[in-house]
Design a protein around this motif. Sequence first.
Motif, short mmCIF file in Angstrom:
data_model
loop_
_atom_site.label_atom_id
_atom_site.label_comp_id
_atom_site.label_asym_id
_atom_site.label_seq_id
_atom_site.Cartn_x
_atom_site.Cartn_y
_atom_site.Cartn_z
N ASN B 146 0.83 -1.21 0.00
CA ASN B 146 0.00 0.00 0.00
C ASN B 146 0.87 1.27 0.00
O ASN B 146 0.45 2.31 0.51
CB ASN B 146 -1.00 -0.01 1.16
N GLY B 147 2.05 1.13 -0.53
CA GLY B 147 2.92 2.30 -0.71
C GLY B 147 3.50 2.84 0.58
O GLY B 147 3.91 3.99 0.65
N PHE B 148 3.52 2.00 1.63
CA PHE B 148 4.08 2.41 2.92
C PHE B 148 3.22 3.43 3.65
O PHE B 148 3.74 4.36 4.30
CB PHE B 148 5.53 2.92 2.78
N ALA B 149 1.92 3.29 3.55
CA ALA B 149 1.00 4.16 4.29
C ALA B 149 1.19 3.95 5.79
O ALA B 149 1.81 2.97 6.22
CB ALA B 149 -0.44 3.82 3.89
N LEU B 150 0.68 4.89 6.59
CA LEU B 150 0.75 4.76 8.05
C LEU B 150 0.08 3.46 8.47
O LEU B 150 -1.04 3.16 8.06
CB LEU B 150 0.02 5.94 8.71
N TYR B 178 6.96 8.30 1.13
CA TYR B 178 5.53 8.40 1.42
C TYR B 178 5.19 9.75 2.04
O TYR B 178 5.91 10.25 2.91
CB TYR B 178 5.11 7.28 2.38
N LEU B 179 4.08 10.33 1.60
CA LEU B 179 3.58 11.60 2.15
C LEU B 179 2.31 11.32 2.94
O LEU B 179 1.32 10.85 2.39
CB LEU B 179 3.29 12.58 1.00
N LEU B 312 8.42 -4.05 -8.18
CA LEU B 312 7.31 -3.23 -7.71
C LEU B 312 7.88 -1.97 -7.08
O LEU B 312 8.70 -2.03 -6.16
CB LEU B 312 6.49 -4.00 -6.64
N CYS B 313 7.45 -0.81 -7.58
CA CYS B 313 7.89 0.46 -7.00
C CYS B 313 6.69 1.39 -6.83
O CYS B 313 6.20 1.96 -7.81
CB CYS B 313 8.96 1.12 -7.88
N PRO B 314 6.20 1.56 -5.60
CA PRO B 314 5.08 2.47 -5.39
C PRO B 314 5.50 3.90 -5.75
O PRO B 314 6.67 4.25 -5.58
CB PRO B 314 4.79 2.37 -3.89
#
Lengths: 397, 397
Positions: B146-150, B178-179, B312-314
């Motif tokens: 999940n793109g390194f979400a919190l 990640y933002l 895979l690269c978010p």
Amino acid sequence: MLTLSSRGKLMPPSPIRKLVPYAEAAKKRGIKVFHLNIGQPDIETPEPILNAVRHADFKVLEYSHSAGNESYRRKLVQYYKKAGIEVDHTQIIITTGGSEAILFGFLSCLDAGDEVIIPEPFYANYNGFAVAAGINVVPVTSNIENGFALPPISAIEQHITPKTKAILICNPNNPTGYLYSREEMETLKQVVIKHNLYLFSDEAYREFCYGGEHMSAMQLEGLDEHVILMDTISKRYSACGGRIGALVTKNRQVLDAVMKFAQARLSPPSFAQILGEAAVDLPDNYFDATKAEYMKRRDVLVKRLNAMPGVLCPNPGGAFYAMARLPIDDADVFCQWLLESFSHNGQTVMLAPASGFYGTPGLGKNEVRLAYVLNVADLNSAMDCLQQALKEYPGKK
Amino acid sequence: MLTLSSRGKLMPPSPIRKLVPYAEAAKKRGIKVFHLNIGQPDIETPEPILNAVRHADFKVLEYSHSAGNESYRRKLVQYYKKAGIEVDHTQIIITTGGSEAILFGFLSCLDAGDEVIIPEPFYANYNGFAVAAGINVVPVTSNIENGFALPPISAIEQHITPKTKAILICNPNNPTGYLYSREEMETLKQVVIKHNLYLFSDEAYREFCYGGEHMSAMQLEGLDEHVILMDTISKRYSACGGRIGALVTKNRQVLDAVMKFAQARLSPPSFAQILGEAAVDLPDNYFDATKAEYMKRRDVLVKRLNAMPGVLCPNPGGAFYAMARLPIDDADVFCQWLLESFSHNGQTVMLAPASGFYGTPGLGKNEVRLAYVLNVADLNSAMDCLQQALKEYPGKK
């Protein structure tokens, strides 16, 4: 309610800077304050080394090597060679001021709860780095009567426990100006070997010795694994704001550990590394003029102080500090009174109460530290103020 | 035999720098190495701020105020205002890089043995400062899927113990790019209030957000006592070597404690404070060009990576890093192999294995971090190398 850390509470405020608000208030009342309280030299930073920064040619202000630029470390080898210290560039790690060298030394050699023995009075910020590193400073008292010579070997050994990991000296000394003799250095060597300790040596004032010869801890034979030199260019070249120092040792294990702490903070400041590198190329006689100036000031200061009734000021052999015993009840009260309630021809003097330099509570109550960082004329005016103040001060003894 | 401290032994070496000897050897063999392994931007430091240093007019390179020059702190108030952060100059303490802000925050708010929760993967040097401060990093895993979400609130709360004193985030994130969204920031706020924790926020890459809007932890309402901002000008103005950062908080107690640590080390570097002060006067559109350049590079990098089979690269929302999962057995082995045993048209690429960014052993074994700090042409050549390497690598999966 969020709580601070215990060490955040324990951390001592700067004993030198705590009087600053009183000095600021005095200035607002139009009083001229002579600052003998801090070790900020008035000597101009040499133009060629400032120019090295001004003319440095680069497009990107990059991180340097974590140990500092190799070109600078190689240059420092020459500097140390001239000072009689044989090291190679892999034995030098550039730090952010001498401050970081002290912190890295503490962190790498001592664990929380370990002890470092320091002759007192000592540079007050050692306390701060000790709190940061969670280690305990064990003071061994030196005395104004013999000019703050190294305490006898028996007094040092009395304080050694299984927790003792190091002895820290500052030579020539801040705050006392004392310069350790060759014999005293040999005594330290014996203690250090006998009890298997590190010897931390802060030699920030190496060049400023008057009369006696400076012996670096790095020159003690057979002590290569024990000695950690904590150095700085701040006072040497009047470059305090640059924040460049060095940790120097031949102990490979220690170098490897310090290097890891150095990597975590990425690199020391780049601009001042350029300045420090250029400084090694200053002419060999660069220190002559500065030293002569400090010596002249010392002579004026010591003579004036000892001429005041009840004042004792041992003649300091180095650095640019002197300690004086004054005929007063409490130096903290006196120093504040000088700023709050006293003036002489619209002038007063700011001194550092000595209590902050002692680890043993209650010591140094009638002593002050004076930094002779002002020109002779100002120094004389400051002494005029002090002389008059000692007549007027209500708490005199 | 003298012993090191346990922390000196425990201290992790830099996971990013450990491959350096292999890169040096490759270069000696005549191979061009594209460095995507470190966050050293190639963007030129703005000429006007370098000139501010070159033309600074002073005679003595003095210590500055321990909190940094007041003129600089007042100027920073304007900078923060533009960034939507309302602070006054007494709430800012200038530090020696963001590194020192992190260390001071740890020392002031946590005691030895206390815990700080950090979403992993995280900036590896947090480990180093944690060892220096004797505190424990407790990682909460975020995922590449999940793109390194919190991580969800439940996962964070699972790791809270009586020893937990703080949560540390880096936003936008190094190493993931990640933002954090406004919702995620509000989630963090809830956790922090419910469990009475400090929120350390490392916002080194604030300006570099692509698409989403950056929300500072300082903008969270009702969290003034909790939030400690750890900031730096290193990446913002491509001024990594200056070593200037800041600790910003509205918590007066914390400011007082940090100030004592700041006083012990006397002052932050003077030259780079001049540079930092001048940077606030750069035109408002200064970041536009830099941001556009980074965005272009990101787009190239992410597109190229995701076009490679099994990669895979978010898409990172900010900073100048991307994490990629590669079809390999072990990224540490692969990254070393790239330097030791591979080349493509006389070129190769240096990447940072992700294992060093995880606190949980075993995680990140098939991930790497890529810093897009090279121009698009070089970036494409680096991707050509990686694409070929993934075909040739013996440990592919």
